[in-house]
Design a protein around this motif. Structure first.
Motif, PDB file in Angstrom:
ATOM      1  N   HIS A   1       0.903  -1.100  -0.134  1.00  0.00           N
ATOM      2  CA  HIS A   1       0.061  -0.116   0.107  1.00  0.00           C
ATOM      3  C   HIS A   1       1.056   1.287  -0.083  1.00  0.00           C
ATOM      4  CE1 HIS A   1      -3.216   2.805   0.995  1.00  0.00           C
ATOM      5  NE2 HIS A   1      -2.567   3.249   2.338  1.00  0.00           N
TER       6      HIS A   1
ATOM      7  N   TYR B   1       1.394   4.143   1.429  1.00  0.00           N
ATOM      8  CA  TYR B   1       1.157   4.830   2.646  1.00  0.00           C
ATOM      9  C   TYR B   1       1.810   6.055   2.380  1.00  0.00           C
ATOM     10  CZ  TYR B   1       0.964   5.535   7.706  1.00  0.00           C
ATOM     11  OH  TYR B   1       0.795   6.035   9.156  1.00  0.00           O
TER      12      TYR B   1
ATOM     13  N   SER C   1      -0.836   9.529  -5.354  1.00  0.00           N
ATOM     14  CA  SER C   1      -1.658   7.912  -5.293  1.00  0.00           C
ATOM     15  C   SER C   1      -2.775   8.323  -4.342  1.00  0.00           C
ATOM     16  CB  SER C   1      -0.837   6.878  -5.372  1.00  0.00           C
ATOM     17  OG  SER C   1      -0.529   6.967  -3.640  1.00  0.00           O
ATOM     18  N   SER C   2      -2.843   8.695  -3.246  1.00  0.00           N
ATOM     19  CA  SER C   2      -3.870   9.002  -2.354  1.00  0.00           C
ATOM     20  C   SER C   2      -4.875   9.954  -2.987  1.00  0.00           C
ATOM     21  CB  SER C   2      -3.300   9.550  -1.042  1.00  0.00           C
ATOM     22  OG  SER C   2      -2.285   8.753  -0.465  1.00  0.00           O
TER      23      SER C   2
ATOM     24  N   GLU D   1      -4.927   8.183   8.790  1.00  0.00           N
ATOM     25  CA  GLU D   1      -4.575   8.277   7.402  1.00  0.00           C
ATOM     26  C   GLU D   1      -5.655   8.660   6.331  1.00  0.00           C
ATOM     27  OE1 GLU D   1      -2.890   5.456   3.887  1.00  0.00           O
ATOM     28  OE2 GLU D   1      -3.863   4.339   5.512  1.00  0.00           O
TER      29      GLU D   1
ATOM     30  N   TYR E   1       6.496   1.100   8.208  1.00  0.00           N
ATOM     31  CA  TYR E   1       5.418   1.074   7.121  1.00  0.00           C
ATOM     32  C   TYR E   1       5.619   2.508   6.108  1.00  0.00           C
ATOM     33  CZ  TYR E   1       0.459   0.992   5.546  1.00  0.00           C
ATOM     34  OH  TYR E   1      -0.584   0.487   4.692  1.00  0.00           O
TER      35      TYR E   1
ATOM     36  N   ALA F   1       6.890   1.840   2.222  1.00  0.00           N
ATOM     37  CA  ALA F   1       6.066   2.460   1.321  1.00  0.00           C
ATOM     38  C   ALA F   1       6.719   3.497   0.559  1.00  0.00           C
ATOM     39  CB  ALA F   1       4.616   3.464   1.905  1.00  0.00           C
TER      40      ALA F   1
ATOM     41  N   GLY G   1       0.849  -7.101   2.913  1.00  0.00           N
ATOM     42  CA  GLY G   1      -0.748  -7.025   3.152  1.00  0.00           C
ATOM     43  C   GLY G   1      -1.679  -8.019   3.700  1.00  0.00           C
TER      44      GLY G   1
END
Length: 177
Positions: free
Chosen positions: A2, A4, A9-10, A43, A99, A103, A132
């Motif tokens: 992901h 993060y 991309s978010s 998030e 994380y 990412a 994941g």
């Protein structure tokens, strides 16, 4: 893995969902008010702010935001979050540090091998946990109480002193305030 805390991309995931929602309404003959509301927490707060920033800077002719409520998210990654990452103090959810690094390595190619960034045994223990299929609490079970203790001392020094370190630059690129 992901992406993060990755701005573009978010943001584009939210924009794509807005577009898909509009297309669905059109295809079903459902009237769309034209109002757009964004909200998210943690998030989701980051994602909300990323989408808001992206829409304001890139899509003002297409999407008009009626209201936005980003809550409790990390928005200033290059200063506030970096300081937290580098703090040699206990943290209640230490999995956030690897994380973020994993990412960002996936997106920005920060290192050739986890051994270039993480001390042993974390260089081999952590990567399989970011497939994941594992939760943050599973990662926390193997993490030290002080998250920065998983990072090689020379990397900590480089990130702390080099304003152009690739991790610093990546965090700055993903600031959404």
């Amino acid at each position: 893995l992901h992406p993060y805390m990755v701005y573009i991309s978010s943001a584009t995931a939210v924009v794509d969902m807005i577009r898909a929602g509009r297309n669905l309404c059109d295809s079903l003959g459902i009237a769309f008010s034209g109002q757009t509301f964004l909200s998210g927490y943690s998030e989701g707060g980051f994602v909300t702010m990323a989408a808001h920033k992206y829409i304001e800077t890139e899509l003002t002719d297409e999407i008009h935001i009626t209201a936005s409520a980003p809550c409790a998210g990390p928005y200033d990654l290059s200063t506030v979050m970096l300081e937290l990452m580098l703090t040699p103090e206990p943290y209640n959810a230490p999995f956030y540090l690897p994380y973020t690094v994993f990412a960002y390595d996936d997106v920005y190619d920060l290192y050739d091998s986890p051994s270039d960034f993480f001390v042993s045994p974390y260089d081999t223990l952590l990567p399989p946990l970011f497939d994941g299929n594992h939760s943050g609490s599973e990662v926390d079970q193997i993490m030290p109480e002080i998250p920065i203790n998983i990072i090689l001392p020379e990397i900590i020094e480089e990130v702390s002193t080099d304003m152009n370190h690739p991790l610093r630059m990546a965090l700055q690129e993903n600031d959404v305030y």
